[in-house]
Design a protein around this motif. Structure first.
Motif, PDB file in Angstrom:
ATOM      1  N   TYR A 294       0.860  -1.182   0.000  1.00 49.36           N
ATOM      2  CA  TYR A 294       0.000   0.000   0.000  1.00 49.36           C
ATOM      3  C   TYR A 294       0.898   1.233   0.000  1.00 49.36           C
ATOM      4  CZ  TYR A 294      -3.944  -3.048   0.923  1.00 49.36           C
ATOM      5  OH  TYR A 294      -4.907  -4.017   0.810  1.00 49.36           O
ATOM      6  N   ARG A 295       0.895   1.948  -1.122  1.00 50.77           N
ATOM      7  CA  ARG A 295       1.697   3.171  -1.254  1.00 50.77           C
ATOM      8  C   ARG A 295       0.816   4.353  -0.878  1.00 50.77           C
ATOM      9  NH1 ARG A 295       4.378   3.393  -6.945  1.00 50.77           N
ATOM     10  NH2 ARG A 295       5.756   4.834  -5.834  1.00 50.77           N
ATOM     11  N   VAL A 296       1.242   5.124   0.118  1.00 48.23           N
ATOM     12  CA  VAL A 296       0.376   6.153   0.689  1.00 48.23           C
ATOM     13  C   VAL A 296       1.018   7.530   0.576  1.00 48.23           C
ATOM     14  CG1 VAL A 296      -0.641   4.483   2.277  1.00 48.23           C
ATOM     15  CG2 VAL A 296       1.296   5.863   3.043  1.00 48.23           C
ATOM     16  N   ARG A 297       0.167   8.523   0.429  1.00 55.92           N
ATOM     17  CA  ARG A 297       0.634   9.920   0.309  1.00 55.92           C
ATOM     18  C   ARG A 297       0.406  10.635   1.631  1.00 55.92           C
ATOM     19  NH1 ARG A 297      -1.203  14.940  -2.001  1.00 55.92           N
ATOM     20  NH2 ARG A 297      -3.273  14.062  -2.361  1.00 55.92           N
ATOM     21  N   GLY A 298       1.311  10.379   2.558  1.00 55.82           N
ATOM     22  CA  GLY A 298       1.188  10.952   3.894  1.00 55.82           C
ATOM     23  C   GLY A 298       1.809  10.013   4.912  1.00 55.82           C
ATOM     24  N   PRO A 299       1.577  10.255   6.204  1.00 54.57           N
ATOM     25  CA  PRO A 299       2.148   9.393   7.245  1.00 54.57           C
ATOM     26  C   PRO A 299       1.599   7.974   7.119  1.00 54.57           C
ATOM     27  CG  PRO A 299       0.487  10.852   8.182  1.00 54.57           C
ATOM     28  CD  PRO A 299       0.725  11.322   6.783  1.00 54.57           C
ATOM     29  N   VAL A 300       2.454   6.980   7.379  1.00 63.11           N
ATOM     30  CA  VAL A 300       2.014   5.593   7.210  1.00 63.11           C
ATOM     31  C   VAL A 300       1.094   5.138   8.341  1.00 63.11           C
ATOM     32  CG1 VAL A 300       3.971   4.848   5.813  1.00 63.11           C
ATOM     33  CG2 VAL A 300       4.134   4.749   8.317  1.00 63.11           C
ATOM     34  N   ASN A 301       0.927   5.945   9.356  1.00 62.24           N
ATOM     35  CA  ASN A 301       0.001   5.613  10.444  1.00 62.24           C
ATOM     36  C   ASN A 301      -0.888   6.820  10.712  1.00 62.24           C
ATOM     37  OD1 ASN A 301      -1.407   4.743  12.644  1.00 62.24           O
ATOM     38  ND2 ASN A 301       0.381   4.226  13.885  1.00 62.24           N
ATOM     39  N   LEU A 302      -2.045   6.859  10.068  1.00 57.27           N
ATOM     40  CA  LEU A 302      -2.954   7.987  10.242  1.00 57.27           C
ATOM     41  C   LEU A 302      -3.468   8.100  11.668  1.00 57.27           C
ATOM     42  CD1 LEU A 302      -5.153   7.894   7.001  1.00 57.27           C
ATOM     43  CD2 LEU A 302      -3.310   9.479   7.563  1.00 57.27           C
ATOM     44  N   HIS A 303      -3.535   6.979  12.357  1.00 52.87           N
ATOM     45  CA  HIS A 303      -4.114   7.000  13.704  1.00 52.87           C
ATOM     46  C   HIS A 303      -3.386   7.969  14.625  1.00 52.87           C
ATOM     47  CE1 HIS A 303      -5.847   5.746  17.486  1.00 52.87           C
ATOM     48  NE2 HIS A 303      -4.642   5.451  17.937  1.00 52.87           N
ATOM     49  N   ARG A 304      -2.073   8.139  14.433  1.00 53.32           N
ATOM     50  CA  ARG A 304      -1.302   8.999  15.341  1.00 53.32           C
ATOM     51  C   ARG A 304      -1.738  10.463  15.265  1.00 53.32           C
ATOM     52  NH1 ARG A 304       3.038   7.478  18.448  1.00 53.32           N
ATOM     53  NH2 ARG A 304       3.241   5.220  18.520  1.00 53.32           N
ATOM     54  N   ILE A 305      -2.423  10.863  14.188  1.00 59.60           N
ATOM     55  CA  ILE A 305      -2.913  12.249  14.093  1.00 59.60           C
ATOM     56  C   ILE A 305      -4.025  12.487  15.110  1.00 59.60           C
ATOM     57  CG2 ILE A 305      -3.719  14.038  12.496  1.00 59.60           C
ATOM     58  CD1 ILE A 305      -2.804  12.370  10.197  1.00 59.60           C
ATOM     59  N   ASN A 306      -4.535  11.421  15.702  1.00 55.81           N
ATOM     60  CA  ASN A 306      -5.597  11.532  16.692  1.00 55.81           C
ATOM     61  C   ASN A 306      -5.180  12.358  17.903  1.00 55.81           C
ATOM     62  OD1 ASN A 306      -8.293  10.829  17.392  1.00 55.81           O
ATOM     63  ND2 ASN A 306      -7.511   9.360  18.877  1.00 55.81           N
TER      64      ASN A 306
END
Length: 702
Positions: A294-306
């Motif tokens: 999965y190639r992502v445009r942003g941090p590889v762990n979105l949950h941490r933005i919580n």
């Protein structure tokens, strides 16, 4: 050859249905009617949900591929075909998550003065602050690993942040390594708020990955960094214990927990800037295929933005706080659970329950009465015994404190602690040891069957008899989740209910055969057959021209026997309204199969968690049950669950109205399941004005 991955026409694949649920959660992040920081939280929830999907659901699917005869249930797909289908849906969802972050959430936050500063936009002042931060907080704890025969590729923890770095030049020993790995400790924050002396914005943030990326060359003196790309590996976190072969399940579970972080590789996330040779190298290291990338445009762990909402002082961008109601009729209270009659004499919680069943509706009602019920029992000299099931309690639990106190006060206290509650195993082991140290009789449930029932039994001496007081619930005894999950809890002294609960506890402790329950239904014995019998009774009533209706609310519906019974009832003319938050394998609206069935999913501020089952029973004596069990195969056949009737007429009306009727009217958070497995939002119309069940309940209880 192209593989046919068509699902069974009568059933929806349960994992695909779970992904559709996450699509509805993600839709909340795009909803402009929801406060902005709450939308960010929904995006993070969708990320967490996807993590669990890969760790548990898709990981289980890969396990099934080891058995050539295995098929998914109830849709009867080959596991390899199901993985192909689910991977396509998951890739689409992940792409949508990052599109939502980059094109919707971040621009909206910037308009509110909440900024995520990109490296390309850092001022000289900010660059200097980042260098100092790296020097003080990152460099001392990072251990970069150059890769060579004596430095093999390191073990990568599940869901940890890592960087693969490409290098040119000679190392200290005159060799050219070419690649290195930098692993970031989990103790480090993934997002940092800049102080006033480093920026001109009140809420400016920078990702830890950006700070590391901009300073990574300092980890490799004498060499040139030509590429630095973050990656994250998701592993199989399912625990595999042969309970029949172990002597002590706690010791066996502790052994498994230490290896959970290194289970089989399921998903690889990399930065979308990572070049093909580097991500192919990573795939090869983890023995993975390209569809797992999965190639992502942003941090590889979105949950941490919580973490951002709590770091911003912007209450205007969050839900308006609400006040939980205390015990009904308990407004002028002094001390725990001290209620007052008209003569001003204090009435204990035991007197209150003995007088009339008490129903709590969380999170609108506070969970405090449940805690105080146990505290009161722990200190009451007339209480002789307390028995309780514990599935999830959380850390620093007042429930555990009360049980400890009761045992130290000489009560006979028994706790059935389910050690295998997923992702709570560590905490449950700690709490079980605490209880044992206090003298509590601690049991770990039943081999092969998770104990998921929610029950408290208090035995109290009153004059010349022993009276039983019972609490039964649809949700966990967890003081945090009760603020965000919708659940019902019932206090009662109804003799038949109390006798049944006492029998179930006796069964859990002695393992004796206790199937002659009076009013409760119990998994794995009578709940499945009991629900099917009640569905079939509605079908028979419909055939006879009598009123027939089923309304059921749950988290998941997947068990094939239940689904088939519902299809038969639909064909008989029974009106069936299902409110299913997550997985639903039933296909509604198909002529001659399910044309009388509707399925609605409600997504809102709170996580819908009730399990409520209503059977009209030809209007003569309608039945209403609450339960700890969903209509899933695991709940009905492989767990210890309870399903209890609501016998008090006032409680019956409250559960029916607040748990079922108003949800059928919801057109704000409601989504309607289509026969093809997709969901569409329920629409506000000229005749149906905007109505939210959760908002209505908040206003009522506040």
């Amino acid at each position: 050859m192209q593989i046919d991955i068509t699902e069974h026409p009568n059933y929806i694949n349960q994992e695909k249905s779970l992904l559709e649920f996450n699509r509805r959660v993600l839709a909340q992040a795009k909803n402009p009617e929801i406060p902005l920081l709450e939308r960010l939280k929904f995006l993070c929830i969708s990320s967490t949900n996807m993590d669990e999907f890969f760790e548990v659901r898709l990981a289980s699917m890969y396990e099934l591929t080891k058995d050539s005869a295995a098929r998914t249930r109830p849709d009867d797909m080959c596991p390899e075909d199901a993985i192909q289908m689910l991977s396509a849906v998951a890739h689409d969802l992940v792409t949508d998550q990052y599109h939502t972050l980059n094109n919707i959430i971040i621009p909206a936050l910037e308009k509110e003065g909440i900024r995520f500063l990109r490296r390309s936009h850092w001022s000289e002042q900010q660059k200097e602050w980042m260098r100092n931060y790296f020097t003080q907080y990152l460099h001392p704890v990072l251990s970069p690993m150059g890769l060579d025969p004596s430095h093999p590729f390191p073990r990568v923890l599940n869901k940890s942040l890592n960087f693969i770095v490409s290098l040119e030049g000679k190392d200290a020993f005159g060799r050219s390594n070419g690649l290195a790995i930098v692993q970031v400790p989990r103790s480090l924050p993934r997002i940092i708020k800049l102080p006033p002396d480093a920026t001109d914005g009140p809420n400016d943030f920078v990702f830890l990955s950006s700070i590391l990326h901009s300073n990574v060359s300092r980890l490799f003196p004498g060499m040139m960094v030509t590429g630095c790309h973050q990656f994250r590996l998701t592993r199989n976190t399912n625990l595999f214990i042969d309970e029949e072969e172990v002597d002590d399940i706690m010791k066996a579970l502790q052994g498994e927990l230490t290896s959970r972080q290194y289970g089989g590789a399921i998903r690889l996330e990399v930065s979308d800037q990572c070049p093909k040779p580097m991500y192919e190298y990573l795939l090869d290291q983890f023995n993975m295929k390209e569809h797992q990338l999965y190639r992502v445009r942003g941090p590889v762990n979105l949950h941490r933005i919580n973490a951002v909402p709590d770091m911003c002082n912007r209450p205007d961008l969050s839900f308006e706080p609400y006040a939980q109601r205390q015990l009904p009729g308990n407004k002028a209270v002094q001390g725990p659970l001290r209620l007052f009659k008209r003569n001003k004499q204090p009435e204990s919680i035991f007197d209150r329950i003995k007088r009339k069943d008490v129903l709590l509706h969380h999170p609108y009602d506070s969970f405090t009465p449940v805690i105080d019920f146990l505290k009161t029992a722990a200190n009451d000299p007339d209480v002789l015994a307390i028995r309780m099931t514990l599935y999830r309690t959380g850390e620093k639990s007042a429930i555990i404190d009360a049980l400890e106190k009761a045992a130290r006060n000489g009560k006979e206290v028994t706790a059935v602690v389910e050690l295998r509650a997923r992702f709570d195993e560590d905490n449950n082991i700690i709490q079980a040891n605490r209880l044992q140290d206090a003298g509590v009789n601690v049991l770990y449930g039943v081999v092969g069957y998770k104990t998921h029932a929610k029950m408290i039994l208090v035995v109290r001496r009153e004059e010349n008899l022993l009276r039983h007081y019972v609490h039964l619930g649809t949700g966990n005894y967890h003081h945090i989740t009760t603020r965000f999950y919708t659940d019902f809890g019932l206090f009662t002294t109804h003799p038949a209910i109390c006798r049944d609960v006492s029998k179930i506890f006796q069964q859990l402790t002695s393992l004796g055969d206790t199937k002659d329950l009076e009013v409760l239904l119990q998994s794995p014995f009578t709940l499945h057959s009991g629900m099917i019998a009640k569905i079939q009774r509605e079908a028979e009533n419909a055939k006879l021209g009598k009123p027939a209706r089923i309304i059921a609310k749950m988290n998941g519906l997947q068990e094939q026997g239940i689904i088939d019974a519902l299809y038969e009832a639909s064909n008989a003319g029974v009106q069936i309204d299902l409110i299913v938050r997550g997985i639903c394998s039933l296909r509604p609206g198909i002529p001659n199969l399910s044309e009388n069935i509707t399925v609605t999913s409600v997504i809102g501020r709170f996580l819908e968690h009730h399990r409520i089952y209503y059977f009209e029973n030809s209007q003569a004596s309608p039945e209403l049950y609450c339960s700890s069990a969903d209509w899933m195969q695991r709940n009905l056949l492989s767990r210890v669950e309870t399903c209890f009737p609501i016998l008090d007429k006032d409680c019956f009306q409250q559960v029916y109205t607040e748990g079922l009727a108003i949800y059928l009217e919801d057109n704000i958070g409601a989504w309607v399941l289509q026969s093809d497995g997709t969901y569409v939002p329920k629409q506000v119309t000229a005749t149906k004005l905007a109505f939210s069940a959760q908002k209505t309940l908040i206003e009522k209880y506040s």
